[in-house]
Design a protein around this motif. Structure first.
Motif, short mmCIF file in Angstrom:
data_model
loop_
_atom_site.label_atom_id
_atom_site.label_comp_id
_atom_site.label_asym_id
_atom_site.label_seq_id
_atom_site.Cartn_x
_atom_site.Cartn_y
_atom_site.Cartn_z
N PRO A 22 0.60 5.64 -2.20
CA PRO A 22 0.17 4.67 -1.17
C PRO A 22 -0.14 3.29 -1.71
O PRO A 22 0.18 2.28 -1.06
N GLU A 23 -0.74 3.20 -2.89
CA GLU A 23 -1.07 1.89 -3.44
C GLU A 23 0.18 1.06 -3.71
O GLU A 23 0.21 -0.15 -3.46
N ARG A 28 5.05 -3.14 -3.30
CA ARG A 28 6.49 -3.20 -3.56
C ARG A 28 7.23 -4.02 -2.51
O ARG A 28 6.78 -4.15 -1.37
N GLU A 29 8.38 -4.54 -2.91
CA GLU A 29 9.33 -5.12 -1.97
C GLU A 29 10.42 -4.10 -1.64
O GLU A 29 10.83 -3.97 -0.49
N GLU A 30 10.89 -3.40 -2.67
CA GLU A 30 11.96 -2.42 -2.51
C GLU A 30 11.61 -1.15 -3.28
O GLU A 30 10.89 -1.18 -4.28
N THR A 50 11.33 -4.11 -12.70
CA THR A 50 10.86 -5.45 -13.02
C THR A 50 10.70 -6.25 -11.73
O THR A 50 11.03 -5.77 -10.64
N GLU A 51 10.20 -7.46 -11.85
CA GLU A 51 10.06 -8.31 -10.67
C GLU A 51 11.41 -8.52 -10.00
O GLU A 51 11.53 -8.49 -8.77
N GLY A 52 12.44 -8.75 -10.81
CA GLY A 52 13.77 -8.96 -10.24
C GLY A 52 14.31 -7.72 -9.56
O GLY A 52 14.89 -7.80 -8.46
N ALA A 53 14.13 -6.56 -10.17
CA ALA A 53 14.61 -5.31 -9.57
C ALA A 53 13.88 -5.02 -8.27
O ALA A 53 14.46 -4.46 -7.33
N CYS A 100 8.76 2.13 -7.75
CA CYS A 100 8.08 1.02 -7.08
C CYS A 100 7.28 0.20 -8.09
O CYS A 100 6.75 0.76 -9.06
N ARG A 101 7.15 -1.08 -7.82
CA ARG A 101 6.50 -1.98 -8.77
C ARG A 101 5.09 -2.34 -8.32
O ARG A 101 4.85 -2.65 -7.15
N HIS A 102 4.18 -2.32 -9.28
CA HIS A 102 2.87 -2.94 -9.09
C HIS A 102 2.89 -4.23 -9.91
O HIS A 102 3.20 -4.20 -11.10
N PRO A 103 2.60 -5.36 -9.31
CA PRO A 103 2.77 -6.64 -10.02
C PRO A 103 1.75 -6.89 -11.12
O PRO A 103 1.95 -7.81 -11.94
N GLU A 104 0.70 -6.10 -11.20
CA GLU A 104 -0.38 -6.40 -12.15
C GLU A 104 -0.57 -5.35 -13.24
O GLU A 104 -1.41 -5.53 -14.12
#
Length: 209
Positions: A22-23, A28-30, A50-53, A100-104
């Motif tokens: 859930p977090e 995520r964007e994608e 990554t940020e780009g992916a 999924c990406r967490h930005p931090e």
């Protein structure tokens, strides 16, 4: 690409609305599932998008970190696209431990466990000859699942470009190419090119570990 394959992007139709973490759903964007040739003999596994992916939905793409791996694929003859274009990949498949990406922060253990079924399904359906874990975390997770040795025995700097015996295939670790020195890049290209230049199917299971 396999003649029966319609798309390189998420070709196995994995859940694109996954809510197992859930977090990460909030950050995520994608959801970044695997990408490439489903008949591939070579499976490349990274740690997380990554940020780009996260923007493109394609592993190892959309930014300089992803482009570093794409550059290696082009040098090995697996990719033919120009830098910045959507990957055109033959005989290779790109995927990640987590989708999924967490930005931090990097993924936590629970998130990797939640995504394990996606990765194991891809390995089972592709049945690659060679798995290339990209980076330390990917190597540890792949070694834990697909070798008979303790993952603590492996270090990506030590085993970079070396062949490790896995269960049914070889594992060839790679230092993250975005962080690799020119010497490390050339070492990997030379060792992998040597592997491609011989019948690696005849050597599977014969080396130590």
């Amino acid at each position: 690409m396999d003649a029966n394959q319609r798309s390189r992007r998420n070709p196995f139709g994995m859940d694109e609305q996954c809510t197992n973490c859930p977090e990460l759903c909030e950050t995520r964007e994608e959801i970044v599932h695997g990408y490439g040739d489903v008949a591939a003999e070579f499976l490349f596994v990274g740690e997380h998008p990554t940020e780009g992916a996260d923007e493109t939905g394609i592993p190892f793409s959309g930014d300089e970190r992803g482009e570093a791996l794409q550059d290696v694929l082009r040098a090995l003859g697996f990719a033919t696209q120009e830098p910045g274009e959507e990957p055109e990949i033959e005989n290779a498949y790109l995927t990640l431990l987590t989708r999924c990406r967490h930005p931090e922060r990097p993924p936590i253990d629970r998130e990797i466990e939640n995504c394990e079924a996606y990765l194991s399904s891809e390995v089972r359906m592709i049945n690659p000859e060679i798995i290339v874990p990209v980076g330390e975390r990917a190597l540890r997770e792949v070694a834990a699942e697909y070798t008979t040795s303790s993952p603590e025995e492996f270090d990506v700097d030590t085993h970079h470009g070396e062949e490790i015996r896995g269960r049914g295939f070889e594992i060839v670790p790679m230092v993250d190419p975005a962080e690799a020195s020119e010497e490390e890049r050339e070492t990997f290209l030379e060792s992998f090119s040597e592997l491609l230049g011989r019948d690696y199917r005849q050597t599977k299971g014969r080396r130590g570990r």
